[in-house]
Scaffold this motif. Structure first.
Motif, mmCIF file in Angstrom:
data_model
loop_
_atom_site.group_PDB
_atom_site.id
_atom_site.type_symbol
_atom_site.label_atom_id
_atom_site.label_comp_id
_atom_site.label_asym_id
_atom_site.label_seq_id
_atom_site.Cartn_x
_atom_site.Cartn_y
_atom_site.Cartn_z
ATOM 1 N N ARG A 18 1.197 -9.740 -2.292
ATOM 2 C CA ARG A 18 2.577 -9.257 -2.181
ATOM 3 C C ARG A 18 2.627 -7.880 -1.516
ATOM 4 O O ARG A 18 3.670 -7.483 -0.999
ATOM 5 C CB ARG A 18 3.234 -9.209 -3.559
ATOM 6 N N VAL A 19 1.498 -7.169 -1.542
ATOM 7 C CA VAL A 19 1.370 -5.917 -0.803
ATOM 8 C C VAL A 19 0.804 -6.251 0.569
ATOM 9 O O VAL A 19 -0.304 -6.763 0.685
ATOM 10 C CB VAL A 19 0.445 -4.919 -1.533
ATOM 11 N N THR A 20 1.564 -5.969 1.616
ATOM 12 C CA THR A 20 1.157 -6.354 2.964
ATOM 13 C C THR A 20 0.056 -5.466 3.500
ATOM 14 O O THR A 20 -0.826 -5.931 4.245
ATOM 15 C CB THR A 20 2.362 -6.302 3.915
ATOM 16 N N GLY A 21 0.067 -4.188 3.161
ATOM 17 C CA GLY A 21 -0.947 -3.265 3.660
ATOM 18 C C GLY A 21 -0.813 -1.908 2.999
ATOM 19 O O GLY A 21 0.161 -1.625 2.297
ATOM 20 N N LEU A 22 -1.813 -1.053 3.245
ATOM 21 C CA LEU A 22 -1.858 0.277 2.648
ATOM 22 C C LEU A 22 -2.093 1.334 3.722
ATOM 23 O O LEU A 22 -2.928 1.144 4.611
ATOM 24 C CB LEU A 22 -2.984 0.370 1.617
ATOM 25 N N VAL A 23 -1.364 2.441 3.608
ATOM 26 C CA VAL A 23 -1.624 3.619 4.437
ATOM 27 C C VAL A 23 -1.987 4.757 3.490
ATOM 28 O O VAL A 23 -1.152 5.222 2.714
ATOM 29 C CB VAL A 23 -0.403 4.014 5.284
ATOM 30 N N LEU A 24 -3.244 5.176 3.529
ATOM 31 C CA LEU A 24 -3.765 6.151 2.576
ATOM 32 C C LEU A 24 -4.086 7.453 3.309
ATOM 33 O O LEU A 24 -4.855 7.460 4.271
ATOM 34 C CB LEU A 24 -5.029 5.619 1.906
ATOM 35 N N VAL A 25 -3.511 8.547 2.835
ATOM 36 C CA VAL A 25 -3.761 9.862 3.416
ATOM 37 C C VAL A 25 -4.493 10.712 2.379
ATOM 38 O O VAL A 25 -3.955 11.002 1.313
ATOM 39 C CB VAL A 25 -2.452 10.551 3.845
ATOM 40 N N ASN A 26 -5.739 11.054 2.668
ATOM 41 C CA ASN A 26 -6.573 11.819 1.738
ATOM 42 C C ASN A 26 -6.462 11.271 0.313
ATOM 43 O O ASN A 26 -6.109 12.003 -0.625
ATOM 44 C CB ASN A 26 -6.202 13.305 1.776
ATOM 45 N N PRO A 27 -6.750 9.976 0.143
ATOM 46 C CA PRO A 27 -6.568 9.357 -1.172
ATOM 47 C C PRO A 27 -7.490 9.964 -2.232
ATOM 48 O O PRO A 27 -8.652 10.268 -1.968
ATOM 49 C CB PRO A 27 -6.927 7.889 -0.915
ATOM 50 N N ALA A 28 -6.934 10.140 -3.425
ATOM 51 C CA ALA A 28 -7.678 10.743 -4.536
ATOM 52 C C ALA A 28 -8.100 9.678 -5.535
ATOM 53 O O ALA A 28 -7.258 9.062 -6.192
ATOM 54 C CB ALA A 28 -6.821 11.797 -5.227
ATOM 55 N N GLY A 34 -1.063 9.768 -4.788
ATOM 56 C CA GLY A 34 -0.232 8.656 -4.333
ATOM 57 C C GLY A 34 -1.044 7.566 -3.682
ATOM 58 O O GLY A 34 -0.703 6.378 -3.781
ATOM 59 N N GLY A 35 -2.143 7.947 -3.022
ATOM 60 C CA GLY A 35 -3.046 6.952 -2.466
ATOM 61 C C GLY A 35 -3.742 6.160 -3.549
ATOM 62 O O GLY A 35 -3.948 4.946 -3.423
ATOM 63 N N GLY A 36 -4.095 6.838 -4.632
ATOM 64 C CA GLY A 36 -4.696 6.139 -5.756
ATOM 65 C C GLY A 36 -3.737 5.158 -6.394
ATOM 66 O O GLY A 36 -4.103 4.034 -6.747
ATOM 67 N N ILE A 37 -2.479 5.574 -6.541
ATOM 68 C CA ILE A 37 -1.468 4.674 -7.094
ATOM 69 C C ILE A 37 -1.251 3.493 -6.159
ATOM 70 O O ILE A 37 -1.077 2.349 -6.602
ATOM 71 C CB ILE A 37 -0.164 5.442 -7.360
ATOM 72 N N ALA A 38 -1.253 3.738 -4.855
ATOM 73 C CA ALA A 38 -1.105 2.651 -3.882
ATOM 74 C C ALA A 38 -2.230 1.633 -4.043
ATOM 75 O O ALA A 38 -1.998 0.412 -4.014
ATOM 76 C CB ALA A 38 -1.098 3.217 -2.464
ATOM 77 N N LEU A 39 -3.442 2.100 -4.224
ATOM 78 C CA LEU A 39 -4.583 1.201 -4.433
ATOM 79 C C LEU A 39 -4.419 0.400 -5.722
ATOM 80 O O LEU A 39 -4.720 -0.796 -5.764
ATOM 81 C CB LEU A 39 -5.886 2.005 -4.470
ATOM 82 N N ALA A 40 -3.942 1.064 -6.773
ATOM 83 C CA ALA A 40 -3.738 0.370 -8.043
ATOM 84 C C ALA A 40 -2.663 -0.705 -7.915
ATOM 85 O O ALA A 40 -2.784 -1.802 -8.481
ATOM 86 C CB ALA A 40 -3.359 1.375 -9.134
ATOM 87 N N LEU A 41 -1.607 -0.423 -7.165
ATOM 88 C CA LEU A 41 -0.560 -1.423 -6.934
ATOM 89 C C LEU A 41 -1.114 -2.604 -6.142
ATOM 90 O O LEU A 41 -0.766 -3.759 -6.414
ATOM 91 C CB LEU A 41 0.612 -0.787 -6.188
ATOM 92 N N ALA A 42 -1.971 -2.324 -5.176
ATOM 93 C CA ALA A 42 -2.584 -3.400 -4.400
ATOM 94 C C ALA A 42 -3.471 -4.272 -5.275
ATOM 95 O O ALA A 42 -3.516 -5.500 -5.116
ATOM 96 C CB ALA A 42 -3.397 -2.811 -3.244
ATOM 97 N N GLN A 43 -4.160 -3.656 -6.231
ATOM 98 C CA GLN A 43 -4.994 -4.414 -7.157
ATOM 99 C C GLN A 43 -4.147 -5.339 -8.022
ATOM 100 O O GLN A 43 -4.510 -6.487 -8.265
ATOM 101 C CB GLN A 43 -5.791 -3.437 -8.038
ATOM 102 N N GLU A 44 -3.009 -4.845 -8.487
ATOM 103 C CA GLU A 44 -2.164 -5.645 -9.378
ATOM 104 C C GLU A 44 -1.389 -6.725 -8.633
ATOM 105 O O GLU A 44 -1.290 -7.868 -9.095
ATOM 106 C CB GLU A 44 -1.180 -4.761 -10.133
ATOM 107 N N HIS A 45 -0.833 -6.380 -7.485
ATOM 108 C CA HIS A 45 0.113 -7.281 -6.818
ATOM 109 C C HIS A 45 -0.506 -8.137 -5.722
ATOM 110 O O HIS A 45 0.168 -9.035 -5.211
ATOM 111 C CB HIS A 45 1.280 -6.466 -6.255
#
Length: 253
Positions: free
Chosen positions: A109-119, A95-106
């Motif tokens: 529009r993404v205000t920030g990221l909270v990553l827990v043990n991102p893969a 889910g952390g990896g997907i969050a990073l990918a969404l941040a790359q695309e958007h």
């Protein structure tokens, strides 16, 4: 396909501060449900989707791919962005990896990221054989329920579906290549002892992103599924403080 009890998605409509939470590979919304409910109790609008192929059977998951999981998270993000002034994405493991990918695309529009043990990488001698094994056997015994706290169980699959897993390995190539495109504020929480994702995964994220507002917190009393572990209260409190700070800055700006 029936959904396992406890694996249902979670949704709460609250303030103009939105949070999208994304669970991990072979897991389910159950692993993030307490986090989602904590954020909702603070008045935030929360979405915690069940990614395709998850929360049913690992055989069913083998019929889905990274693109399907990303698309589901992307739909939820777009809906949140339509209704909220601020949208933060949180994710555990994949889910952390997907969050990073969404941040790359958007982007902004993404205000920030909270990553827990991102893969974003995985160390296992069997990885090199996955492209072959996926066409021979359906899955391998998984490393799941990596939790230090006694009496707590993650609702995750007992096997790793290899066709689905291979799609994640392929997706990581573009994801890690494009990490410099991540410029949003980042709160990264990682377990000092993690039996699933190596410390190098978080280190890679922190070394390659372009974000200037970055906080790393090491969790010393949890394993991989830290959102259900002893450090869960700290994750919840730190994420609330981070999100509220970003939301306040967005309003002031």
């Amino acid at each position: 396909m029936p959904v396992l009890p406890g694996a249902e998605p979670y949704s709460h409509d609250g303030s103009s501060t939105g949070v999208l939470l994304v669970h991990g590979f072979t897991s389910s919304p159950q692993s993030l449900r307490p986090w989602a409910e904590h954020l909702a109790a603070r008045g935030m609008t929360v979405r915690l989707p069940r990614l395709p192929g998850h929360g049913t059977t690992w055989q069913e998951m083998n019929r889905t791919r990274w693109e399907d999981w990303y698309a589901a998270a992307d739909r939820e993000f777009r809906e949140l962005h339509e209704r909220c002034d601020t949208v933060v994405i949180g994710g555990l493991s994949m889910g952390g990896g997907i969050a990073l990918a969404l941040a790359q695309e958007h982007g902004p529009r993404v205000t920030g990221l909270v990553l827990v043990n991102p893969a974003v990488l995985f160390k296992d001698w069997r990885v090199r054989f996955v492209p072959l094994l996926k066409n021979v056997i359906g899955g391998l015994e998984a490393i799941a329920n990596d939790i230090k706290k006694e009496g707590v169980t993650e609702l995750a699959y007992s096997h790793t579906p290899l066709k689905a897993g291979h799609s994640q390995l392929v997706a990581w190539k573009n994801l890690t290549r494009d990490l410099p495109e991540v410029t949003q504020p980042v709160l990264l929480l990682r377990s000092a002892e993690d039996h699933v994702i190596p410390a190098e995964s978080s280190a890679m994220v922190l070394s390659r992103i372009s974000s200037q507002d970055v906080t790393e917190i090491v969790l010393h009393d949890s394993y991989h599924v830290a959102t259900l572990d002893n450090d869960a209260p700290r994750i919840f409190d730190e994420s609330v403080a981070f999100i509220e700070r970003l939301s306040s800055s967005s309003r002031d700006g």
